[in-house]
Design an enzyme around this catalytic site. Sequence first.
Site, PDB file in Angstrom:
ATOM      1  N   ASP A  75       1.999  -7.467  23.056  1.00 26.36           N
ATOM      2  CA  ASP A  75       1.829  -7.748  21.632  1.00 26.36           C
ATOM      3  C   ASP A  75       3.084  -7.259  20.925  1.00 26.36           C
ATOM      4  O   ASP A  75       3.115  -6.181  20.348  1.00 26.36           O
ATOM      5  CB  ASP A  75       0.583  -7.008  21.129  1.00 26.36           C
ATOM      6  N   ARG A  83       5.493  -2.902  20.478  1.00 26.26           N
ATOM      7  CA  ARG A  83       5.090  -2.101  21.633  1.00 26.26           C
ATOM      8  C   ARG A  83       6.332  -1.670  22.414  1.00 26.26           C
ATOM      9  O   ARG A  83       6.399  -0.570  22.920  1.00 26.26           O
ATOM     10  CB  ARG A  83       4.145  -2.890  22.549  1.00 26.26           C
ATOM     11  N   ARG A 145       2.837  -9.161   8.506  1.00 25.27           N
ATOM     12  CA  ARG A 145       2.878  -9.850   9.802  1.00 25.27           C
ATOM     13  C   ARG A 145       2.971 -11.363   9.629  1.00 25.27           C
ATOM     14  O   ARG A 145       3.232 -12.082  10.592  1.00 25.27           O
ATOM     15  CB  ARG A 145       1.640  -9.488  10.621  1.00 25.27           C
ATOM     16  N   LYS A 175      -0.838 -17.088  16.937  1.00 26.41           N
ATOM     17  CA  LYS A 175      -2.129 -16.537  16.539  1.00 26.41           C
ATOM     18  C   LYS A 175      -2.248 -16.529  15.008  1.00 26.41           C
ATOM     19  O   LYS A 175      -1.246 -16.699  14.316  1.00 26.41           O
ATOM     20  CB  LYS A 175      -2.277 -15.115  17.096  1.00 26.41           C
ATOM     21  N   HIS A 176      -3.451 -16.363  14.430  1.00 30.64           N
ATOM     22  CA  HIS A 176      -4.784 -16.196  15.024  1.00 30.64           C
ATOM     23  C   HIS A 176      -5.608 -17.407  14.594  1.00 30.64           C
ATOM     24  O   HIS A 176      -6.025 -17.453  13.443  1.00 30.64           O
ATOM     25  CB  HIS A 176      -5.454 -14.929  14.531  1.00 30.64           C
ATOM     26  N   HIS A 188     -10.724  -5.857  13.484  1.00 31.05           N
ATOM     27  CA  HIS A 188     -10.831  -4.731  14.412  1.00 31.05           C
ATOM     28  C   HIS A 188     -12.070  -3.896  14.090  1.00 31.05           C
ATOM     29  O   HIS A 188     -12.589  -3.186  14.957  1.00 31.05           O
ATOM     30  CB  HIS A 188      -9.591  -3.834  14.325  1.00 31.05           C
ATOM     31  N   ASP A 260      -8.525 -13.113  21.029  1.00 33.99           N
ATOM     32  CA  ASP A 260      -8.063 -11.820  20.554  1.00 33.99           C
ATOM     33  C   ASP A 260      -8.850 -10.756  21.311  1.00 33.99           C
ATOM     34  O   ASP A 260      -9.773 -11.068  22.080  1.00 33.99           O
ATOM     35  CB  ASP A 260      -8.297 -11.706  19.045  1.00 33.99           C
TER      36      ASP A 260
END
Length: 526
Positions: A75, A83, A145, A175-176, A188, A260
């Site tokens: 990701d 990351r 984002r 995405k998404h 989340h 996801d």
Amino acid sequence: MTTLASGTDTLTRDALTVLQPGFTGTTAPDWVLRNLGEGLASVGIFGRNIATAEQLADLTAQLRAERDDVLVAIDEEGGDVTRLEVRTGSSFPGNNALGAVDDVALTQEVAAELGRRLAACGVNLNWAPSADVNSNPSNPVIGVRSFGADPDLVARHTAAYVTGLQSAGVAACTKHFPGHGDTAVDSHHALPRIDVSSEILAQRELTPFRAAIAAGSRALMTAHILVPDLDADRPATLSHPVLTDLLRGELGYDGLIVTDGMEMQAIAATYGIERGSVLAIAAGADAICVGGGLSDADTVRRLRDALVTAVRTGELPETRLADAAERVRALARWTAEARTAKAETASHGTSSAPDHPSTDSEIGLRAARRALRITAAGGVDLRDASGGGRVRPGDSVPLTEPPYVAALSPVANFAVGNETPWGVAAELFRLLPGTETGTFTGDSAGLAALAAAGRRRIVAVVRDEHRHPWMATALDTILRTRPDTIVVEMGLPQAPPRGALHIATHGAARVCGRAAAEVIAGSTGE
């Protein structure tokens, strides 16, 4: 080529093939290697798995020694969500900064360089870019984002990003789907709902995904959102009308559909990860992403067994599972062929990729500088004529003494995480040694920042001021006493610019902080 364990039956092998699990540690645990030998075809890499680029390359080589065509996913959006550089901040600005510049060639160049860095580490599938149209400025999880709030702008930059990333041999996972931009809830934590008509969805949310499909995005990631006008009963990840009728049928998408993270509460707290995974594959998804929070052998076993049982009881057609597994293997073949082609090109001395990763002085920093929007007191726009975010000589007086940086810091959303540093303090300290900093939050943040700063010039750093009333109040308090304060907004610049100088970076990547620090300190940046 990979030799699968002879004792693994086809059904079990296919059930493993559709999983994209994560794990802990900087080397692959035995259970991951064993499952790769039994049919597992994908592995997800997270910040916890990365110490250095060299270590990551060793880790991916370890995985490929067990299965040479393994999909190694990450990701890595750049910007706030990184990351690869989780402990330092990203060398690349994120989508909102690129959208603010609105130079598709630059976006493609940034994505290509990011792709080259990933490929050099052995990563061949990136869960990026975000094609969400951030039509709700209060969105708690998308924000910077996103490339922006205009569907056409988001579409052209999504296509450029996909093209650039895949030119490096790294598959894009856009995405998404069908679009997470018009939500006020973070999936989340709970299940968001988008109550708009299918006509608005087609004109707004789906426009960037059409562009991604046209650009050849090898994978798409689903959103855990409920869109009643498409399916009143199930979230998009689990919805046949969304994934099969709309995405496969109406939009004609033939690539890999990835969910996801199934441990996100929008699914885990409503359906559970086992039932959710079965419903997702039945709805038309091909790969189950899990591992951001659940990262052990038992999770893989539970999901594998749930899929096998669903086939044996007739709940999940075996042909659907087999089709999903074949799509995973098809993407694995594409990445393997791309890797081979890159190696052959390099061996003939015609590679366009650099022998080493670019540094901050190159494409990432150049993009971050261009994304700056600089406003003086009274709303005077100090951008230069090229729109490059550099102040004109004489338009502002740079600091010559080390300031006090007051970071008004909100709680980071789960996608961003709290491991990655952000702000301008470290970069200002490099340019103005002696710079001091503190982090403040809550109702007393403004008074506490004033007390800590003393007589020093204040640089107040905010992140999405418009979403946090306490932050706006703190900034009011600081500016009332110290109107010479410089304000740096590192989230969405929705609140009106204020302060002696206001710098909007359109994201909190390390390079965004560096670009802002250069302006504050009067550095040439060269």
